[in-house]
Motif scaffolding. Structure first.
Motif, PDB file in Angstrom:
ATOM      1  N   SER A   7       7.710  22.818  44.869  1.00  0.00           N
ATOM      2  CA  SER A   7       8.966  23.546  44.765  1.00  0.00           C
ATOM      3  C   SER A   7       9.148  24.097  46.123  1.00  0.00           C
ATOM      4  O   SER A   7       8.354  23.790  46.994  1.00  0.00           O
ATOM      5  N   SER A   8      10.123  24.809  46.359  1.00  0.00           N
ATOM      6  CA  SER A   8      10.517  25.009  47.743  1.00  0.00           C
ATOM      7  C   SER A   8       9.401  25.540  48.618  1.00  0.00           C
ATOM      8  O   SER A   8       9.231  25.107  49.745  1.00  0.00           O
ATOM      9  N   SER A   9       8.637  26.497  48.150  1.00  0.00           N
ATOM     10  CA  SER A   9       7.597  27.065  49.014  1.00  0.00           C
ATOM     11  C   SER A   9       6.536  26.042  49.341  1.00  0.00           C
ATOM     12  O   SER A   9       6.001  26.012  50.453  1.00  0.00           O
ATOM     13  N   LEU A  10       6.210  25.177  48.389  1.00  0.00           N
ATOM     14  CA  LEU A  10       5.191  24.167  48.651  1.00  0.00           C
ATOM     15  C   LEU A  10       5.715  23.095  49.583  1.00  0.00           C
ATOM     16  O   LEU A  10       4.989  22.611  50.464  1.00  0.00           O
ATOM     17  N   VAL A  11       6.965  22.711  49.416  1.00  0.00           N
ATOM     18  CA  VAL A  11       7.544  21.728  50.325  1.00  0.00           C
ATOM     19  C   VAL A  11       7.602  22.280  51.736  1.00  0.00           C
ATOM     20  O   VAL A  11       7.258  21.604  52.707  1.00  0.00           O
ATOM     21  N   ALA A  12       8.003  23.535  51.862  1.00  0.00           N
ATOM     22  CA  ALA A  12       8.069  24.141  53.188  1.00  0.00           C
ATOM     23  C   ALA A  12       6.698  24.189  53.833  1.00  0.00           C
ATOM     24  O   ALA A  12       6.542  23.952  55.036  1.00  0.00           O
ATOM     25  N   THR A  13       5.677  24.493  53.028  1.00  0.00           N
ATOM     26  CA  THR A  13       4.322  24.515  53.561  1.00  0.00           C
ATOM     27  C   THR A  13       3.917  23.160  54.084  1.00  0.00           C
ATOM     28  O   THR A  13       3.306  23.023  55.144  1.00  0.00           O
ATOM     29  N   ALA A  14       4.251  22.107  53.321  1.00  0.00           N
ATOM     30  CA  ALA A  14       3.889  20.758  53.749  1.00  0.00           C
ATOM     31  C   ALA A  14       4.565  20.404  55.058  1.00  0.00           C
ATOM     32  O   ALA A  14       3.948  19.824  55.955  1.00  0.00           O
ATOM     33  N   ILE A  15       5.834  20.768  55.193  1.00  0.00           N
ATOM     34  CA  ILE A  15       6.561  20.449  56.422  1.00  0.00           C
ATOM     35  C   ILE A  15       5.982  21.218  57.603  1.00  0.00           C
ATOM     36  O   ILE A  15       5.729  20.653  58.659  1.00  0.00           O
ATOM     37  N   ALA A  16       5.774  22.499  57.404  1.00  0.00           N
ATOM     38  CA  ALA A  16       5.279  23.306  58.509  1.00  0.00           C
ATOM     39  C   ALA A  16       3.925  22.813  58.980  1.00  0.00           C
ATOM     40  O   ALA A  16       3.661  22.721  60.183  1.00  0.00           O
ATOM     41  N   ALA A  17       3.060  22.481  58.021  1.00  0.00           N
ATOM     42  CA  ALA A  17       1.744  21.990  58.405  1.00  0.00           C
ATOM     43  C   ALA A  17       1.847  20.684  59.170  1.00  0.00           C
ATOM     44  O   ALA A  17       1.171  20.473  60.177  1.00  0.00           O
ATOM     45  N   GLU A 302      12.922  20.160  32.293  1.00  0.00           N
ATOM     46  CA  GLU A 302      13.703  20.526  33.468  1.00  0.00           C
ATOM     47  C   GLU A 302      12.743  20.801  34.614  1.00  0.00           C
ATOM     48  O   GLU A 302      11.662  21.368  34.408  1.00  0.00           O
ATOM     49  N   ALA A 303      13.137  20.401  35.802  1.00  0.00           N
ATOM     50  CA  ALA A 303      12.295  20.614  36.978  1.00  0.00           C
ATOM     51  C   ALA A 303      13.173  20.763  38.211  1.00  0.00           C
ATOM     52  O   ALA A 303      14.271  20.202  38.268  1.00  0.00           O
ATOM     53  N   GLU A 522      21.090  18.972  42.372  1.00  0.00           N
ATOM     54  CA  GLU A 522      20.706  18.582  41.026  1.00  0.00           C
ATOM     55  C   GLU A 522      19.583  19.458  40.459  1.00  0.00           C
ATOM     56  O   GLU A 522      18.847  20.114  41.186  1.00  0.00           O
ATOM     57  N   LEU A 523      19.468  19.412  39.159  1.00  0.00           N
ATOM     58  CA  LEU A 523      18.317  19.903  38.425  1.00  0.00           C
ATOM     59  C   LEU A 523      17.823  18.723  37.612  1.00  0.00           C
ATOM     60  O   LEU A 523      18.594  18.116  36.871  1.00  0.00           O
ATOM     61  N   GLU A 524      16.553  18.343  37.797  1.00  0.00           N
ATOM     62  CA  GLU A 524      16.039  17.195  37.056  1.00  0.00           C
ATOM     63  C   GLU A 524      15.948  17.534  35.572  1.00  0.00           C
ATOM     64  O   GLU A 524      15.400  18.567  35.186  1.00  0.00           O
ATOM     65  N   GLN A 525      16.497  16.673  34.747  1.00  0.00           N
ATOM     66  CA  GLN A 525      16.491  16.874  33.296  1.00  0.00           C
ATOM     67  C   GLN A 525      16.154  15.553  32.618  1.00  0.00           C
ATOM     68  O   GLN A 525      16.713  14.512  32.961  1.00  0.00           O
ATOM     69  N   ALA A 526      15.211  15.589  31.678  1.00  0.00           N
ATOM     70  CA  ALA A 526      14.745  14.379  31.007  1.00  0.00           C
ATOM     71  C   ALA A 526      14.323  14.723  29.593  1.00  0.00           C
ATOM     72  O   ALA A 526      14.106  15.896  29.255  1.00  0.00           O
ATOM     73  N   VAL A 527      14.199  13.702  28.773  1.00  0.00           N
ATOM     74  CA  VAL A 527      13.675  13.877  27.414  1.00  0.00           C
ATOM     75  C   VAL A 527      12.675  12.762  27.126  1.00  0.00           C
ATOM     76  O   VAL A 527      12.694  11.710  27.769  1.00  0.00           O
ATOM     77  N   HIS A 528      11.795  13.019  26.163  1.00  0.00           N
ATOM     78  CA  HIS A 528      10.864  11.962  25.763  1.00  0.00           C
ATOM     79  C   HIS A 528      10.602  12.026  24.263  1.00  0.00           C
ATOM     80  O   HIS A 528      10.878  13.039  23.601  1.00  0.00           O
ATOM     81  N   ASP A 538       8.660  14.505  39.063  1.00  0.00           N
ATOM     82  CA  ASP A 538       8.249  15.061  40.343  1.00  0.00           C
ATOM     83  C   ASP A 538       9.450  15.515  41.157  1.00  0.00           C
ATOM     84  O   ASP A 538      10.607  15.359  40.759  1.00  0.00           O
ATOM     85  N   VAL A 539       9.168  16.089  42.329  1.00  0.00           N
ATOM     86  CA  VAL A 539      10.218  16.654  43.169  1.00  0.00           C
ATOM     87  C   VAL A 539      11.161  15.589  43.725  1.00  0.00           C
ATOM     88  O   VAL A 539      12.253  15.897  44.192  1.00  0.00           O
TER      89      VAL A 539
END
Length: 552
Positions: A7-17, A302-303, A522-528, A538-539
């Motif tokens: 989610s945003s904080s984790l993505v930002a961490t990956a980019i910064a690293a 939802e994700a 978008e907001l990811e939305q699915a059913v199963h 996933d993101v």
């Protein structure tokens, strides 16, 4: 990129690293199909996909439907977590550089393709050269444009696309095989984010069997991922893949087999999952969004999403060549009212071309994304736009976009006095090639989900000159040398902060020229169905197929 359908904080961490590092690698504990990850649970399940645009070849798969399949058949140098972090659980042991220009890639031992042949350095180098060579017309060719020697692999064509001068070479000088488990990549300019990008499917390896018969391979691909194709993919139908027992990754497939079932209409897929005839539906019809949470309970998912919806503008059409026309159309659209009426909270108005989950997003970056009917009419009049002719609004059929695009048309009629014609007769696999051929006669709906976690991925693949079709996804045919130069400077930046500042400057140019109209995040939305559990989006907007458990 995947043209679609975080989610945003984790993505930002990956980019910064990634922006700051000069060496990256995993631990000494390598995964294997025998003792790593969850144990296989058996059974089979079905998953909805739309018709892929092209045969199932990684370097020519740049859209969501084919990517969902490809990602289960292959594993790249690195992988991305559900939240978008870069993980060294793929084929690469390390990816190292002292100068961000020459990178040494070291592979793990033991990886094999589904035909039993080893995955080696040559498997990657040969695949990358094939995809980069212009005469092979691979849609992901652009992703190799920063590797030294890429220009020599580009032939010269005339305006009709006919080859005039053949490529000067068939192999990029920047790629060198050192051994079966080591190769080097020399870039034209420094690019600190290089290790972040190589998990994208354009960078997947190919076995020798591919080069013997590429056409047959696209129907029955041979990858190195958790599932293998033991039958041909049938257009309009799909195919069933089976678990690869010798998979070397950390997450082998849980299910024995997975049926990728092609649908021509999203509503039919929804009806099937309601009736228990389909197990996983990764997308939702807009008219089901309000009732689905109550009907499916915890089987409604939802994700956060990296997805970005927009209207491309055919800048090659004289009617839309003036940026004031494009600005006016954007300012005449009330995005919030469409989000409320059509998407039931599943979309938020876009005010940038970078999704909020990615570092580098700026709230309110798009001046012309704010509703201003008076100014829109002024701009349209200044440009001398012919209001007597209707605006043709394009979208792909069977994916639930009808109501959304019609709402846009109604607002253009009300706010600008423009009549409109809906052009939604083509399915996704027909719709995308027509864009590459400059076949759009008005604004056209598209979506983008990131290929790797970086703001650069929202800019260069969609709007740079080097990403013009067939090499990339710049289907608005926008070209601005100043934009290209800023992207190049950002790619060569030595820090995360410097890169983002340059990418933001490039975005500012883009949002003044408006070759696209940003619409929604978008907001990811699915059913199963009740037949499966452990269903995760996933993101990037994909279902993690290997993790799905079939309930006994």
């Amino acid at each position: 990129m995947k043209l679609s359908k975080r989610s945003s904080s984790l993505v930002a961490t990956a980019i910064a690293a990634a922006m700051l590092m000069t060496a990256c690698g995993g631990s000494d504990d390598e995964g294997s199909g025998e003792d790593a990850g969850a144990e296989a649970t058996g059974g089979t399940f079905s998953i909805y996909i739309g018709e892929p645009e092209n045969p199932l070849i990684p370097g020519n798969t740049t859209e969501s439907e084919g990517h969902q399949v490809i990602s289960s058949l292959w594993t790249g140098l690195v992988e991305y977590s559900t939240e978008g972090e870069v993980e060294y659980t793929g084929v690469a042991e390390t990816i190292e550089s002292d100068d961000n220009t020459t990178w040494t890639v070291t592979l793990k031992d033991g990886w094999t393709f589904h035909d039993g042949t080893p995955v080696t350095s040559q498997s990657f180098v040969d695949a990358w050269n094939y995809t980069a060579l212009s005469t092979n017309a691979q849609g992901a060719s652009y992703f190799f444009s920063n590797i030294a020697g890429y220009g020599d692999l580009q032939g010269e064509t005339d305006d009709a696309g006919t080859l005039v001068t053949p490529p000067a070479a068939e192999e990029m000088s920047g790629l060198e095989v050192v051994s079966d488990t080591e190769f080097t990549v020399t870039l034209e300019t420094p690019f600190a984010q290089f290790p972040v990008t190589v998990g994208y499917n354009a960078f997947y390896p190919l076995p020798e069997a591919f080069f013997e018969d590429p056409e047959a391979f696209g129907t029955k691909p041979i990858g190195n991922g958790p599932y293998q194709a033991e039958e041909d993919f049938v257009p309009g139908t799909g195919f069933t893949v089976t678990r690869y027992e010798d998979y070397s990754g950390e997450q082998p497939g849980n299910a024995d087999s997975v049926e990728f079932r092609v649908y021509g209409d999203l509503n039919t897929g929804y009806t099937d999952v309601q009736g228990g005839n389909l197990d996983v539906l990764p997308d939702m019809p807009t008219d089901a969004l309000q009732s689905a949470p109550d009907e499916f309970g915890d089987r409604f998912l939802e994700a956060p999403s990296s997805g970005f919806q927009y209207l491309g503008i055919p800048t090659y059409d004289p009617r839309y060549a003036d940026k004031r026309v494009r600005q006016a159309l954007s300012m005449a659209i009330d995005r919030q009212s469409i989000a409320d009426a059509i998407f039931a909270g599943g979309r938020t108005p876009a005010d940038s071309v970078v999704a909020p989950v990615v570092e580098g997003y700026r709230e309110g970056a798009c001046e012309y994304c704010t509703l201003d009917v008076e100014r829109a009419n002024e701009l349209l009049d200044e440009a001398g736009f012919d209001k007597s002719q209707p605006v043709e609004l394009w979208f792909n059929a069977g994916a639930g976009h009808d109501a959304y695009i019609q709402a846009v048309g109604n607002q253009l009629r009300t706010n600008l006095g423009l009549e409109y014609v809906l052009r939604g007769e083509l399915d996704f696999s027909e719709y995308l090639p027509l864009q590459d051929e400059k076949g759009m006669t008005g604004p056209f709906r598209l979506g983008w989900s990131m290929d790797y976690p970086s703001p650069q991925n929202y800019l260069e693949p969609l709007y740079s000159t080097s990403a013009l079709p067939p090499a990339g996804s710049n289907t608005s045919f926008y070209s601005n040398p100043e934009f290209d130069a800023l992207i190049d400077e950002g790619n060569s930046a030595g820090s995360n902060e410097e890169a983002i500042e340059l990418y933001n400057q490039a975005e500012d140019l883009l949002l003044e020229d408006m070759p696209i109209i940003p619409m929604f995040y978008e907001l990811e939305q699915a059913v199963h169905s009740e037949n499966v559990s452990d269903v995760v989006i996933d993101v990037f907007g994909d279902i993690d197929v290997a993790s799905v458990t079939v309930n006994s």
